[in-house]
Design an enzyme around this catalytic site. Structure first.
Site, PDB file in Angstrom:
ATOM      1  N   HIS A  57     -16.546  -0.863  -6.760  1.00  0.00           N
ATOM      2  CA  HIS A  57     -16.356   0.532  -6.340  1.00  0.00           C
ATOM      3  C   HIS A  57     -17.164   1.534  -7.139  1.00  0.00           C
ATOM      4  O   HIS A  57     -16.984   2.733  -6.957  1.00  0.00           O
ATOM      5  CB  HIS A  57     -14.879   0.929  -6.435  1.00  0.00           C
ATOM      6  CG  HIS A  57     -13.987   0.221  -5.475  1.00  0.00           C
ATOM      7  ND1 HIS A  57     -13.679   0.734  -4.236  1.00  0.00           N
ATOM      8  CD2 HIS A  57     -13.362  -0.967  -5.558  1.00  0.00           C
ATOM      9  CE1 HIS A  57     -12.881  -0.116  -3.604  1.00  0.00           C
ATOM     10  NE2 HIS A  57     -12.678  -1.154  -4.389  1.00  0.00           N
ATOM     11  N   LYS A  93     -11.175  16.453  -5.378  1.00  0.00           N
ATOM     12  CA  LYS A  93     -11.436  15.083  -5.820  1.00  0.00           C
ATOM     13  C   LYS A  93     -11.215  15.051  -7.324  1.00  0.00           C
ATOM     14  O   LYS A  93     -11.061  16.101  -7.952  1.00  0.00           O
ATOM     15  CB  LYS A  93     -12.868  14.650  -5.484  1.00  0.00           C
ATOM     16  CG  LYS A  93     -13.943  15.664  -5.920  1.00  0.00           C
ATOM     17  CD  LYS A  93     -15.332  15.241  -5.507  1.00  0.00           C
ATOM     18  CE  LYS A  93     -15.677  15.541  -4.064  1.00  0.00           C
ATOM     19  NZ  LYS A  93     -15.802  14.351  -3.204  1.00  0.00           N
ATOM     20  N   ARG A  94     -11.197  13.834  -7.925  1.00  0.00           N
ATOM     21  CA  ARG A  94     -11.094  13.787  -9.372  1.00  0.00           C
ATOM     22  C   ARG A  94     -12.205  14.615 -10.008  1.00  0.00           C
ATOM     23  O   ARG A  94     -13.320  14.687  -9.485  1.00  0.00           O
ATOM     24  CB  ARG A  94     -11.192  12.330  -9.859  1.00  0.00           C
ATOM     25  CG  ARG A  94      -9.894  11.553  -9.694  1.00  0.00           C
ATOM     26  CD  ARG A  94      -8.754  12.148 -10.499  1.00  0.00           C
ATOM     27  NE  ARG A  94      -8.932  11.920 -11.912  1.00  0.00           N
ATOM     28  CZ  ARG A  94      -8.301  10.977 -12.602  1.00  0.00           C
ATOM     29  NH1 ARG A  94      -7.443  10.177 -11.998  1.00  0.00           N
ATOM     30  NH2 ARG A  94      -8.517  10.820 -13.888  1.00  0.00           N
ATOM     31  N   LYS A 107     -19.614  14.130  -9.963  1.00  0.00           N
ATOM     32  CA  LYS A 107     -19.218  14.722  -8.684  1.00  0.00           C
ATOM     33  C   LYS A 107     -19.662  16.184  -8.576  1.00  0.00           C
ATOM     34  O   LYS A 107     -19.605  16.780  -7.514  1.00  0.00           O
ATOM     35  CB  LYS A 107     -17.710  14.599  -8.496  1.00  0.00           C
ATOM     36  CG  LYS A 107     -17.229  13.140  -8.387  1.00  0.00           C
ATOM     37  CD  LYS A 107     -15.713  13.068  -8.275  1.00  0.00           C
ATOM     38  CE  LYS A 107     -15.169  11.643  -8.332  1.00  0.00           C
ATOM     39  NZ  LYS A 107     -15.322  10.904  -7.063  1.00  0.00           N
ATOM     40  N   THR A 144     -14.229   9.079   0.159  1.00  0.00           N
ATOM     41  CA  THR A 144     -13.386   8.944   1.347  1.00  0.00           C
ATOM     42  C   THR A 144     -12.834  10.315   1.732  1.00  0.00           C
ATOM     43  O   THR A 144     -12.491  10.539   2.892  1.00  0.00           O
ATOM     44  CB  THR A 144     -12.220   7.959   1.107  1.00  0.00           C
ATOM     45  OG1 THR A 144     -11.650   8.235  -0.174  1.00  0.00           O
ATOM     46  CG2 THR A 144     -12.721   6.519   1.134  1.00  0.00           C
ATOM     47  N   LYS A 155     -12.130  12.375   5.451  1.00  0.00           N
ATOM     48  CA  LYS A 155     -10.908  13.104   5.842  1.00  0.00           C
ATOM     49  C   LYS A 155     -11.253  14.526   6.274  1.00  0.00           C
ATOM     50  O   LYS A 155     -10.705  15.043   7.248  1.00  0.00           O
ATOM     51  CB  LYS A 155      -9.912  13.113   4.680  1.00  0.00           C
ATOM     52  CG  LYS A 155      -9.382  11.715   4.353  1.00  0.00           C
ATOM     53  CD  LYS A 155      -8.748  11.610   2.965  1.00  0.00           C
ATOM     54  CE  LYS A 155      -8.648  10.141   2.556  1.00  0.00           C
ATOM     55  NZ  LYS A 155      -8.390   9.967   1.118  1.00  0.00           N
TER      56      LYS A 155
HETATM   57  C1  26W Z   1     -10.618   1.234 -15.809  1.00  0.00           C
HETATM   58  C2  26W Z   1     -10.284   2.511 -15.169  1.00  0.00           C
HETATM   59  C3  26W Z   1     -10.925   2.656 -13.855  1.00  0.00           C
HETATM   60  C4  26W Z   1     -10.115   2.935 -12.752  1.00  0.00           C
HETATM   61  C5  26W Z   1     -10.683   3.107 -11.517  1.00  0.00           C
HETATM   62  C6  26W Z   1     -12.291   2.556 -13.680  1.00  0.00           C
HETATM   63  C7  26W Z   1     -12.842   2.722 -12.458  1.00  0.00           C
HETATM   64  C8  26W Z   1     -12.054   2.984 -11.364  1.00  0.00           C
HETATM   65  C9  26W Z   1     -12.634   3.123  -9.990  1.00  0.00           C
HETATM   66  C10 26W Z   1     -13.796   2.205  -9.837  1.00  0.00           C
HETATM   67  C11 26W Z   1     -12.941   4.531  -9.678  1.00  0.00           C
HETATM   68  C12 26W Z   1     -12.837   4.833  -8.208  1.00  0.00           C
HETATM   69  O1  26W Z   1     -11.800   5.236  -7.745  1.00  0.00           O
HETATM   70  N1  26W Z   1     -13.927   4.650  -7.472  1.00  0.00           N
HETATM   71  C13 26W Z   1     -14.010   5.221  -6.139  1.00  0.00           C
HETATM   72  O2  26W Z   1     -13.662   4.258  -5.161  1.00  0.00           O
HETATM   73  C14 26W Z   1     -13.620   4.844  -3.877  1.00  0.00           C
HETATM   74  C15 26W Z   1     -13.113   3.805  -2.909  1.00  0.00           C
HETATM   75  O3  26W Z   1     -14.077   2.813  -2.718  1.00  0.00           O
HETATM   76  C16 26W Z   1     -14.982   5.370  -3.487  1.00  0.00           C
HETATM   77  O4  26W Z   1     -14.873   6.021  -2.256  1.00  0.00           O
HETATM   78  C17 26W Z   1     -15.494   6.359  -4.540  1.00  0.00           C
HETATM   79  O5  26W Z   1     -16.816   6.731  -4.251  1.00  0.00           O
HETATM   80  C18 26W Z   1     -15.425   5.722  -5.917  1.00  0.00           C
HETATM   81  O6  26W Z   1     -15.742   6.665  -6.922  1.00  0.00           O
END
Ligand code: 26W
Length: 824
Positions: free
Chosen positions: A371, A562-563, A568, A670, A674
């Protein structure tokens, strides 16, 4: 009543029966709600408050879901179904009630029933807390997937952690983010089914002996994983999906000997040590902290889930020999990557498989979704922590690595550097296990989440692996569930679509394409405009309630939610707002397009820069919103505590959707989907799923700006010098100087020094290089917005083009291309 395998009412007679029974159904439901209110909540209808009606209604819905759950399980067992298992550390579900009522076809009856008892249906729905067991996109994607898995009748389960505390609540104090614990279970959770008979011991620590050539792991401690199920209803089907969440408890809750000695704190120590594991969600999507506890969490839910999958399989088949024919396991990023060594361990150490047999199955069962390309978010675990917590797993990882490198060495005999690069163990500095590499080596398929992201994945971070496994990598573009993100959150638009293109677009989103032909229909466009206005009024009322000031629903609503993350580029948005502000005060009598700029999003608690940007948004809002020269034509709003239920109010109310990440950094996005689905036009970079959205809605109906990925790379290669861009653009210079001066922060003139320094000396995400194009694009937006007919025509094409971004399409692709399980 009997339903087919996938729950479609077969034949007209059955359907008639169903409709005939619906009136009675509604009455029975109302009675059931009242019974739960008296018997379980313990309050009379006359005295009940919103939260109490909510719990009673949830319990009545849950009863019906329980019936569907039993029926679905029986079907899957009877059919010897191959199942898909979705392992995810995060599920960002939000509220369950509206969705459950819609799935059970009881939404209208609920509204009537609440009216008849004098309760406010919206208040009842609003009283439900969000289940926020996730950080952002990855967690919400998992929740959309469950909705589609249920709706498509896929034999499947989600597995995760029942965090006692989910994503923190965000409060704002003097413009600064303050994190408050999210005690979402405080009133109990009416939706969950505790499965008291489903529990597995989870081992940690200790050492590994070799007895007669066999490894024997003697763990130092064991805790217990207990199952709690949430039943996820499907739409237009009686099928459901199960989300099984694990809660950690002590194996021996009480050290009785210590208690007898009067040592009470000792007596309860094991308990709190164990319960710590499922206590809090890691509120961080860029860096990992509290490393050991995090690793414990990951192993905890992976081990429990695999033990559960294996137990189910043995129950059904009496053998594990065909496990790989009956189970597909998807790793949602690398957080569940320990599934690889844990599945190997369970098969070898507990079920007497040889290495070869165990590996043969593992490789066929597991697949992995990546992701993010951001290097800081790629998980690695120090060998030392692994050795200490999971010694047997580390041995297995070493052995996987040894065999893998052996193969690579034979495939590419003259590339010693390649072996170092692809080793599962990073040997530079502190030795660490690379969880993404481990996942790739053990996977049937590895996918990215949008075309560009999947391409970049094999060109950059995984390029060596793409050579080694040319057929393993693929793309599955993300999607969102149209039930929650259109039908439920935007009933006005849903009703208009129902009236315009009758049919089941909720479960067949490609139907939206038929709206294209109504773009030229002035009556249709007017209805669309009226609905958007009503949604903006609803958001304005929410802003008024939350923040105590009013915004004009007739202004253009430009929204970024968004976060909070530097890539971003919320800061680029702020730079534009400040530029607009400068232009407006320089020329207050010009005919400015009234605008409201809305921001929302949480910053990881340790992420200084993201928090500073939140502060800046508040400082800019203070200056702009109180400047009489603007005559209310520019407003800036930061809505606190962004979460699923706030998103449901925001997406339907946007005119412009801000999707402005540096090209090549946002895996998919995503939120972009929406917004567009709800009739907002996108201002976006050529990044992530924006590209596919542009191709689908048409380049005339989207505002694309900024450097492309190759141009960003080229600029970086040539040596990007942000201060040259600053010197070269008088507006940009003035904007940055204004932020760096005390203008927005007179009480603390240096507040934004770190931010300005970062921009002028590093500008890691190329804001300055994209600034001019971004400002220019917003001028074009203003002009386009004035031509109401042309604008609304674009809106129609946007909605019509979004069919492919349904998570139903996404899940069908996973089913067909990766899991090989049936979907309707
Ligand atoms: C270790 C902590 C941690 C937690 C979550 C590291 C990384 C993440 C994810 C990889 C972050 C995330 O939410 N990525 C997002 O995933 C979405 C679903 O596929 C994408 O639409 C977003 O672009 C992407 O940033």
């Amino acid at each position: 009543m009997s339903f087919g395998i996938f729950g479609r009412a077969a034949g007209g007679a059955v359907l008639m029966n169903k409709i005939g029974a619906e009136g009675a159904e509604a009455g029975a439901f109302a009675a059931s709600v009242q019974r739960h209110l008296m018997n379980d909540v313990g309050v009379s209808p006359a005295m009940a408050r919103a939260g109490e009606w909510m719990r009673a209604t949830a319990m009545a819905s849950r009863d019906r879901l329980g019936e569907r759950w039993v029926q679905t399980q029986e079907e899957d067992v009877a059919n010897h179904a191959r199942r898909a298992y979705y392992l995810s550390a995060e599920f960002l579900i939000g509220r369950a009630m509206s969705n459950a009522l819609a799935a059970l076809n009881l939404d209208k009856d609920f509204a009537q029933e609440m009216a008849s008892v004098g309760a406010s249906a919206p208040d009842v729905l609003e009283s439900e807390p969000d289940a926020a067991l996730g950080n952002g996109g990855l967690g919400r994607l998992a929740a959309c997937f469950l909705d589609s898995l249920a709706t498509l009748g896929v034999p499947s389960m989600g597995y995760g952690i029942r965090y006692e505390f989910g994503m923190f609540s965000q409060r704002i104090a003097d413009g600064r983010q303050v994190e408050v614990p999210d005690n979402w279970l405080a009133q109990g959770n009416p939706w969950e089914f505790p499965r008291r008979d489903v529990a597995y011991p989870i081992p940690y620590g200790g050492w590994v002996d070799h007895v007669e050539g066999r490894p024997v792991w003697s763990p130092h401690e064991r805790i217990l994983a207990r199952a709690y199920d949430m039943v996820i209803p499907g739409h237009s089907t009686e099928r459901v999906c199960t989300l099984r969440l694990w809660r950690a408890t002590a194996l021996d809750e009480l050290d009785l000997a210590a208690h007898t000695r009067g040592d009470y704190s000792r007596a309860s120590e094991a308990r709190s040590r164990a319960e710590n594991i499922s206590w809090v969600l890691y509120p961080d999507d860029s860096t990992v902290q509290g490393r050991e506890l995090r690793l414990r969490q990951e192993f905890f839910f992976v081990s429990a889930s695999l033990q559960d999958i294996i137990a189910r399989h043995v129950r059904e088949y009496g053998t594990l020999e065909n496990l790989h024919e009956k189970a597909a396991i998807q790793l949602n990023d690398t957080h569940p990557a320990l599934a690889v060594p844990e599945l190997m361990r369970l098969l070898m150490d507990e079920h007497d498989f040889t290495w070869e047999q165990a590996w043969y199955q593992t490789e066929r069962i597991i697949s992995y979704t990546n992701h993010t390309l951001m290097p800081e978010a790629l998980e690695t675990w120090p060998v030392g922590i692994m050795q200490y917590l999971l010694p047997r797993h580390l041995d297995i990882v070493y052995e996987i690595n040894r065999r893998f490198l052996d193969r690579v060495g034979k495939l590419f005999p003259n590339e010693p550097e390649l072996l170092r690069r692809v080793s599962l163990i990073n040997e530079d500095g502190e030795r660490r296990v690379r969880m993404a590499y481990l996942s790739i080596v053990a996977s049937t398929k590895v996918n990215g989440v949008a075309k560009l992201h999947s391409d970049l994945m094999v060109q950059t971070i995984f390029s060596d692996f793409a050579r080694i496994y040319p057929d393993r990598f693929t793309n599955v573009t993300n999607g969102v569930t149209p039930r929650r993100w259109l039908a439920q959150c935007n009933t006005g638009l849903a009703n208009l679509i129902d009236a315009t293109i009758p049919g089941n677009w909720r479960c067949d989103l490609d139907q939206l394409k038929r709206l294209d032909e109504f773009a030229g229909d002035a009556g249709f466009r007017q209805k669309l405009a009226d609905i958007k206005l009503a949604n903006k009024q609803r958001l304005a009322a929410y802003v008024e309630r939350e923040l105590g000031f009013s915004i004009d629903p007739n202004a253009l609503f430009d929204i970024q939610v968004k976060r909070m993350h530097e890539y971003k580029r919320q800061l680029l948005n702020v730079l534009h707002v400040v530029q607009r502000y400068r232009e407006m005060i320089a020329n207050p009598n010009a005919d400015w397009q009234p605008r409201v700029h809305v921001f929302a999003g949480k910053a990881a608690s340790a992420y200084r820069m993201a928090k500073l940007i939140i502060h800046l948004i508040h400082d800019v809002a203070r200056a702009v919103n109180n400047d009489a020269r603007l005559k209310g034509r520019l407003k800036v709003v930061f809505l606190p505590d962004y979460r699923v239920s706030v998103g449901e109010k925001i997406f339907p109310a946007a005119d412009i959707s801000e999707q402005i990440s540096t090209a090549g950094t946002e895996a998919s996005g995503t939120g972009n989907m929406k917004f567009a689905l709800n009739g907002a036009l996108t201002v976006g970079t050529w990044d992530g799923a924006n590209i596919e959205i542009a191709q689908s809605v048409g380049l005339d109906n989207i505002f694309v700006f900024g450097l492309r990925t190759e141009e960003v790379e080229k600029l970086a290669r040539q040596g990007y010098n942000p201060s040259a861009w600053y010197e070269g653009n008088a507006d940009l210079k003035a904007v940055i100087d204004m932020i760096g001066s005390a203008y927005f922060s007179p009480e603390e003139p240096d507040r934004y020094r770190p931010l300005v320094d970062a921009l002028l000396h590093r500008d890691q995400y190329f804001l300055l290089a994209d600034f001019a194009a971004y400002v220019e694009t917003h001028r074009a937006v203003d002009l386009a917005y004035r031509d109401r007919d042309a604008w609304l025509t674009k809106v129609v094409h946007n909605i019509a083009g979004m069919g492919t971004f349904s998570s139903d399409r996404t899940i069908r692709e996973y089913c067909q291309r990766i899991w090989k399980v049936p979907a309707r």
